[in-house]
Write a protein that holds these residues in place. Structure first.
Motif, PDB file in Angstrom:
ATOM      1  N   CYS A  65      28.412 -39.906 -16.392  1.00 53.02           N
ATOM      2  CA  CYS A  65      29.359 -38.906 -15.855  1.00 53.02           C
ATOM      3  C   CYS A  65      30.533 -38.727 -16.832  1.00 53.02           C
ATOM      4  CB  CYS A  65      30.007 -39.372 -14.556  1.00 53.02           C
ATOM      5  SG  CYS A  65      28.922 -39.747 -13.214  1.00 53.02           S
ATOM      6  N   PHE A  66      31.001 -37.509 -16.949  1.00 57.21           N
ATOM      7  CA  PHE A  66      32.231 -37.290 -17.730  1.00 57.21           C
ATOM      8  C   PHE A  66      33.056 -36.155 -17.113  1.00 57.21           C
ATOM      9  CE2 PHE A  66      30.538 -33.538 -19.948  1.00 57.21           C
ATOM     10  CZ  PHE A  66      29.166 -33.751 -19.858  1.00 57.21           C
ATOM     11  N   CYS A  67      33.058 -36.099 -15.785  1.00 59.92           N
ATOM     12  CA  CYS A  67      33.737 -34.990 -15.109  1.00 59.92           C
ATOM     13  C   CYS A  67      35.238 -34.985 -15.386  1.00 59.92           C
ATOM     14  CB  CYS A  67      33.450 -35.012 -13.605  1.00 59.92           C
ATOM     15  SG  CYS A  67      34.082 -36.454 -12.778  1.00 59.92           S
ATOM     16  N   MET A  76      17.318 -29.435 -14.926  1.00 62.68           N
ATOM     17  CA  MET A  76      18.111 -30.288 -14.038  1.00 62.68           C
ATOM     18  C   MET A  76      19.576 -29.917 -14.014  1.00 62.68           C
ATOM     19  SD  MET A  76      16.458 -33.923 -14.885  1.00 62.68           S
ATOM     20  CE  MET A  76      17.376 -34.774 -13.638  1.00 62.68           C
ATOM     21  N   CYS A  77      19.999 -29.116 -14.934  1.00 55.17           N
ATOM     22  CA  CYS A  77      21.422 -28.776 -15.014  1.00 55.17           C
ATOM     23  C   CYS A  77      21.810 -27.876 -13.836  1.00 55.17           C
ATOM     24  CB  CYS A  77      21.711 -28.068 -16.337  1.00 55.17           C
ATOM     25  SG  CYS A  77      23.419 -27.496 -16.428  1.00 55.17           S
ATOM     26  N   PRO A  78      22.871 -28.209 -13.125  1.00 46.61           N
ATOM     27  CA  PRO A  78      23.267 -27.377 -11.978  1.00 46.61           C
ATOM     28  C   PRO A  78      23.895 -26.040 -12.377  1.00 46.61           C
ATOM     29  CG  PRO A  78      24.860 -29.141 -12.304  1.00 46.61           C
ATOM     30  CD  PRO A  78      23.740 -29.393 -13.270  1.00 46.61           C
ATOM     31  N   THR A  79      24.238 -25.892 -13.660  1.00 42.89           N
ATOM     32  CA  THR A  79      24.894 -24.640 -14.061  1.00 42.89           C
ATOM     33  C   THR A  79      23.995 -23.716 -14.892  1.00 42.89           C
ATOM     34  OG1 THR A  79      25.812 -25.536 -16.101  1.00 42.89           O
ATOM     35  CG2 THR A  79      27.152 -25.785 -14.124  1.00 42.89           C
ATOM     36  N   CYS A  80      22.950 -24.251 -15.523  1.00 44.32           N
ATOM     37  CA  CYS A  80      22.101 -23.411 -16.385  1.00 44.32           C
ATOM     38  C   CYS A  80      21.484 -22.276 -15.570  1.00 44.32           C
ATOM     39  CB  CYS A  80      20.984 -24.246 -17.012  1.00 44.32           C
ATOM     40  SG  CYS A  80      21.524 -25.198 -18.433  1.00 44.32           S
ATOM     41  N   LEU A  85      31.654 -24.243 -18.416  1.00 48.54           N
ATOM     42  CA  LEU A  85      30.386 -24.103 -17.693  1.00 48.54           C
ATOM     43  C   LEU A  85      29.883 -25.487 -17.271  1.00 48.54           C
ATOM     44  CD1 LEU A  85      28.143 -22.302 -16.650  1.00 48.54           C
ATOM     45  CD2 LEU A  85      27.037 -22.434 -18.873  1.00 48.54           C
ATOM     46  N   CYS A  86      29.920 -26.419 -18.179  1.00 44.26           N
ATOM     47  CA  CYS A  86      29.487 -27.779 -17.870  1.00 44.26           C
ATOM     48  C   CYS A  86      30.479 -28.426 -16.908  1.00 44.26           C
ATOM     49  CB  CYS A  86      29.427 -28.582 -19.179  1.00 44.26           C
ATOM     50  SG  CYS A  86      29.043 -30.313 -18.933  1.00 44.26           S
ATOM     51  N   THR A  87      29.962 -29.187 -15.946  1.00 44.08           N
ATOM     52  CA  THR A  87      30.860 -29.849 -14.997  1.00 44.08           C
ATOM     53  C   THR A  87      30.826 -31.371 -15.143  1.00 44.08           C
ATOM     54  OG1 THR A  87      29.159 -29.885 -13.265  1.00 44.08           O
ATOM     55  CG2 THR A  87      30.601 -27.961 -13.334  1.00 44.08           C
ATOM     56  N   GLY A  88      30.130 -31.841 -16.166  1.00 40.85           N
ATOM     57  CA  GLY A  88      30.178 -33.273 -16.487  1.00 40.85           C
ATOM     58  C   GLY A  88      29.352 -34.170 -15.582  1.00 40.85           C
ATOM     59  N   CYS A  89      28.319 -33.608 -14.948  1.00 42.39           N
ATOM     60  CA  CYS A  89      27.519 -34.414 -13.999  1.00 42.39           C
ATOM     61  C   CYS A  89      26.633 -35.435 -14.718  1.00 42.39           C
ATOM     62  CB  CYS A  89      26.661 -33.513 -13.120  1.00 42.39           C
ATOM     63  SG  CYS A  89      25.253 -32.752 -13.978  1.00 42.39           S
ATOM     64  N   GLY A  90      26.308 -35.174 -15.974  1.00 40.78           N
ATOM     65  CA  GLY A  90      25.504 -36.125 -16.760  1.00 40.78           C
ATOM     66  C   GLY A  90      24.004 -36.046 -16.521  1.00 40.78           C
ATOM     67  N   ARG A  91      23.560 -35.098 -15.666  1.00 43.10           N
ATOM     68  CA  ARG A  91      22.117 -35.048 -15.339  1.00 43.10           C
ATOM     69  C   ARG A  91      21.238 -34.757 -16.552  1.00 43.10           C
ATOM     70  NH1 ARG A  91      23.781 -32.416 -10.697  1.00 43.10           N
ATOM     71  NH2 ARG A  91      23.227 -33.451  -8.768  1.00 43.10           N
ATOM     72  N   CYS A  92      21.762 -33.945 -17.484  1.00 41.18           N
ATOM     73  CA  CYS A  92      20.926 -33.589 -18.634  1.00 41.18           C
ATOM     74  C   CYS A  92      20.685 -34.806 -19.518  1.00 41.18           C
ATOM     75  CB  CYS A  92      21.567 -32.458 -19.431  1.00 41.18           C
ATOM     76  SG  CYS A  92      23.240 -32.821 -19.959  1.00 41.18           S
ATOM     77  N   ILE A  93      21.486 -35.866 -19.300  1.00 37.41           N
ATOM     78  CA  ILE A  93      21.268 -37.095 -20.066  1.00 37.41           C
ATOM     79  C   ILE A  93      20.366 -38.039 -19.254  1.00 37.41           C
ATOM     80  CG2 ILE A  93      22.390 -39.011 -21.278  1.00 37.41           C
ATOM     81  CD1 ILE A  93      24.956 -37.174 -21.298  1.00 37.41           C
ATOM     82  N   ASP A  97      22.111 -38.898 -25.471  1.00 40.04           N
ATOM     83  CA  ASP A  97      23.480 -38.900 -24.949  1.00 40.04           C
ATOM     84  C   ASP A  97      24.352 -38.068 -25.895  1.00 40.04           C
ATOM     85  OD1 ASP A  97      25.942 -39.337 -23.913  1.00 40.04           O
ATOM     86  OD2 ASP A  97      25.772 -41.522 -23.814  1.00 40.04           O
ATOM     87  N   TRP A  98      24.341 -36.765 -25.668  1.00 35.36           N
ATOM     88  CA  TRP A  98      25.050 -35.861 -26.580  1.00 35.36           C
ATOM     89  C   TRP A  98      26.576 -36.024 -26.495  1.00 35.36           C
ATOM     90  CZ3 TRP A  98      28.113 -32.312 -24.045  1.00 35.36           C
ATOM     91  CH2 TRP A  98      27.795 -32.019 -22.720  1.00 35.36           C
ATOM     92  N   VAL A  99      27.074 -36.564 -25.405  1.00 35.94           N
ATOM     93  CA  VAL A  99      28.523 -36.796 -25.300  1.00 35.94           C
ATOM     94  C   VAL A  99      28.915 -37.902 -26.274  1.00 35.94           C
ATOM     95  CG1 VAL A  99      30.377 -37.540 -23.751  1.00 35.94           C
ATOM     96  CG2 VAL A  99      28.592 -35.992 -22.908  1.00 35.94           C
TER      97      VAL A  99
END
Ligand code: SF4
Ligand code: SF4
Length: 323
Positions: free
Chosen positions: A136-138, A227-231, A298-306, A314-316
């Motif tokens: 997570c990185f919200c 899995m991304c909630p925003t894509c 756009l990204c909300t930091g949920c971490g699901r894509c990782i 882990d692109w962050v």
């Protein structure tokens, strides 16, 4: 509008849920192999220990949507059917993801398919009490309050913050379960410490060699965007019936910027031909391009894509280590 904070006792929450499930299709997080939002059967199955593996995006922006049909002579509109639904236990990152999709499908574009589903839904949040996992990185994503009701867990009871008329109406209708409180939700209730992205602007890092750490592991499988909630990338196809080719349906379905064919056009040309271009495009769109155009992360930091990436890219971390 007079917004009030209420108290909902935990044992009473079960009765409240049993009651609302008679009127609303009620979705709650349930943990079996993984945690998913499922239709409520027994309220004791609810599990707030982790976020849902998949977001609830498909309830509004559906995986496959018939836009209209054609019967050989006429275009036939589809009937926009939707049920009254309650989503109970959404995390702040996912509520903000719905906010972003509302912006895309209801403000930027007037999408009747999305809107018909979304308008009938009540969003009830469950505020995290700590970072749910190491991805997570919200905290970096400037999330805002976007819910009808939000539950703050106070061990034996919930404080329930009503943010909209829809939320207030629900409480009014089921008022026997709620008690008014003078409590004011403060930063102390909403602050959650997570890891952060240590760069505000990644534009000058586009050619950085460290991107290879991710690109070399990427399979172009598109699990991350699924899995991304925003894509919100999608394609539109016309499908005909093999036995009756005069009958056709125009269908919108999810797609992904991670797939090579997504940017393929005539004459065998592909705009994002390389894995490098596709990999970077996803990250830059989520962190930069959308914000430049719309002033919204756009990204909300949920971490699901990782968590959902088969090679756990882990692109962050990759961004944070760029010097
Ligand atoms: S989920 Fe991982 S491997 Fe698959 S496309 Fe996304 S970044 Fe690449
Ligand atoms: S890009 Fe990744 S971290 Fe950001 S909202 Fe999408 S899934 Fe969540």
């Amino acid at each position: 509008m007079n917004l009030v904070v209420y108290i909902l006792k935990k044992d009473v929450m079960y009765d409240f849920l049993l009651d609302i499930k008679n009127k609303f299709e009620t979705y709650v997080p349930i943990k079996k192999d993984i945690t998913r939002f499922k239709i409520l059967d027994n309220p004791k199955d609810i599990d707030f220990s982790e976020n849902s593996y998949f977001p609830v995006k498909e309830h509004f922006f559906r995986k496959k949507e018939v836009i209209f049909q054609f019967n050989g002579s006429n275009f036939l509109p589809v009937e926009l059917k939707s049920k009254n639904k309650i989503f109970f236990g959404l995390r702040r990152c996912d509520l903000n993801a719905i906010k972003n999709q509302d912006f895309i499908f209801m403000k930027q574009h007037n999408d009747p398919y999305y809107t018909s589903q979304r308008k009938k839904a009540v969003l009830i949040g469950y505020h995290c009490t700590k970072a749910l996992n190491k991805y997570c990185f919200c905290e970096s994503m400037n999330l805002t309050d976007y819910y009808d009701l939000m539950l703050f867990d106070k061990t034996n009871y919930f404080l329930v913050d009503a943010k909209t008329e829809k939320g207030e109406n629900l409480i009014r209708k089921y008022k026997k379960y709620f008690k008014k409180s003078n409590y004011k939700i403060s930063d102390k209730d909403t602050y959650i410490k997570t890891r952060k992205i240590n760069k505000k602007d990644i534009s000058k890092f586009y050619d950085h060699k460290d991107w290879d750490k991710g690109i070399n592991l990427c399979l172009s499988c598109s699990a991350c965007t699924e899995m991304c909630p925003t894509c919100y990338c999608h394609e539109i196809h016309d499908n005909t019936e093999i036995n009756n080719p005069r009958n056709a349906k125009r269908i919108r379905s999810w797609s992904s910027c991670q797939l090579k064919e997504f940017t393929s056009v005539a004459e065998n040309h592909t705009f994002r031909d390389t894995k490098e271009a596709r990999f970077k495009h996803r990250i830059y769109h989520q962190l930069q391009y959308f914000k430049e155009r719309n002033k919204i992360n756009l990204c909300t930091g949920c971490g699901r894509c990782i968590t959902g990436c088969p090679t756990k890219i882990d692109w962050v971390k990759i961004i944070n280590e760029m010097r």
